[in-house]
Design a protein around this motif. Sequence first.
Motif, PDB file in Angstrom:
ATOM      1  N   VAL A   1     -21.205  15.872  61.763  1.00 47.89           N
ATOM      2  CA  VAL A   1     -19.854  15.642  60.882  1.00 47.89           C
ATOM      3  C   VAL A   1     -19.258  16.729  61.495  1.00 47.89           C
ATOM      4  O   VAL A   1     -19.140  18.013  61.475  1.00 47.89           O
TER       5      VAL A   1
ATOM      6  N   ASP B   1     -15.430  16.488  60.455  1.00 48.24           N
ATOM      7  CA  ASP B   1     -14.412  16.705  59.737  1.00 48.24           C
ATOM      8  C   ASP B   1     -14.614  16.312  58.453  1.00 48.24           C
ATOM      9  O   ASP B   1     -15.381  15.292  58.120  1.00 48.24           O
ATOM     10  N   LEU B   2     -14.079  17.120  57.288  1.00 49.20           N
ATOM     11  CA  LEU B   2     -14.316  16.645  56.104  1.00 49.20           C
ATOM     12  C   LEU B   2     -13.251  16.109  55.281  1.00 49.20           C
ATOM     13  O   LEU B   2     -13.282  15.519  54.276  1.00 49.20           O
ATOM     14  N   THR B   3     -12.148  15.753  56.221  1.00 52.08           N
ATOM     15  CA  THR B   3     -10.883  15.233  55.411  1.00 52.08           C
ATOM     16  C   THR B   3     -11.065  13.692  55.071  1.00 52.08           C
ATOM     17  O   THR B   3     -10.582  13.330  53.775  1.00 52.08           O
TER      18      THR B   3
ATOM     19  N   VAL C   1     -18.563  16.650  48.805  1.00 51.88           N
ATOM     20  CA  VAL C   1     -19.686  16.963  49.911  1.00 51.88           C
ATOM     21  C   VAL C   1     -21.062  17.215  48.973  1.00 51.88           C
ATOM     22  O   VAL C   1     -20.980  18.239  48.221  1.00 51.88           O
TER      23      VAL C   1
ATOM     24  N   PHE D   1     -23.169  24.061  59.171  1.00 50.76           N
ATOM     25  CA  PHE D   1     -22.265  23.051  58.484  1.00 50.76           C
ATOM     26  C   PHE D   1     -21.452  24.014  57.533  1.00 50.76           C
ATOM     27  O   PHE D   1     -20.180  23.790  57.452  1.00 50.76           O
TER      28      PHE D   1
ATOM     29  N   LYS E   1     -19.211  26.010  59.810  1.00 52.41           N
ATOM     30  CA  LYS E   1     -17.925  25.430  60.446  1.00 52.41           C
ATOM     31  C   LYS E   1     -16.914  24.939  59.306  1.00 52.41           C
ATOM     32  O   LYS E   1     -15.800  24.854  59.812  1.00 52.41           O
ATOM     33  N   HIS E   2     -17.225  24.341  58.084  1.00 51.19           N
ATOM     34  CA  HIS E   2     -16.468  23.804  57.208  1.00 51.19           C
ATOM     35  C   HIS E   2     -16.036  24.878  55.974  1.00 51.19           C
ATOM     36  O   HIS E   2     -15.565  24.384  55.081  1.00 51.19           O
ATOM     37  N   ARG E   3     -16.071  26.173  56.357  1.00 48.46           N
ATOM     38  CA  ARG E   3     -16.239  27.133  55.157  1.00 48.46           C
ATOM     39  C   ARG E   3     -14.871  26.899  54.611  1.00 48.46           C
ATOM     40  O   ARG E   3     -14.699  27.301  53.391  1.00 48.46           O
TER      41      ARG E   3
ATOM     42  N   GLU F   1     -12.565  24.645  54.104  1.00 45.56           N
ATOM     43  CA  GLU F   1     -12.495  23.426  53.486  1.00 45.56           C
ATOM     44  C   GLU F   1     -13.525  23.240  52.044  1.00 45.56           C
ATOM     45  O   GLU F   1     -13.232  23.123  51.204  1.00 45.56           O
ATOM     46  N   LEU F   2     -14.715  23.985  52.455  1.00 45.73           N
ATOM     47  CA  LEU F   2     -15.708  23.895  51.224  1.00 45.73           C
ATOM     48  C   LEU F   2     -15.101  24.912  50.275  1.00 45.73           C
ATOM     49  O   LEU F   2     -15.800  25.055  49.034  1.00 45.73           O
TER      50      LEU F   2
END
Length: 171
Positions: free
Chosen positions: A43, A45-47, A52, A70, A73-75, A77-78
């Motif tokens: 993964v 991109d979370l866009t 999630v 994960f 990396k996505h901190r 956005e999360l």
Amino acid sequence: MVTLPLLVAYASKHGSTQEVAEAIARRLGESGLEVELRCAADVADLTPYDGVVLGGALYFGRWHRDAVRFLAKHRLELAERPPAVFALGPKTADAQGLAESRAQLDKALAKVPEVEPRSVAVFGGVVDPAKLRFPLSRLPASDARDWDAIDEWVDQVPTALKPDALAAQKS
């Protein structure tokens, strides 16, 4: 209004966490949600996602490195869209094993303090000696996954991931 799919991402070494993630994705899909199942390492991109669910196996007191990566990396956005998180860990689903595994998961989550999961669960794991190297291959086979408990947790995930759920959770 267009809704985006829910991402169910997993980090699995021997396949049992992937099986649980597949069951989670299937149950969420049966509830009418659009769901995409992906290996956490794949993964970028979370866009494209509304929310999630992240799962990983616990090995020797550590959450699977792909799940940890994960989160890191996505901190950002999360932090804005907190995930639901699960782990598979103990060889037995007894209260002590689950509590010890929950402490291990909490330790991993504490390394990314910006991310405050809206729902966290720990389920019993699987020991398949045929998939393990010596000396672990000498362990007795076991499957401590409680599918009813997994379904029960999954059924509350959509509500927990709603944007207004965070305000209700903090009040």
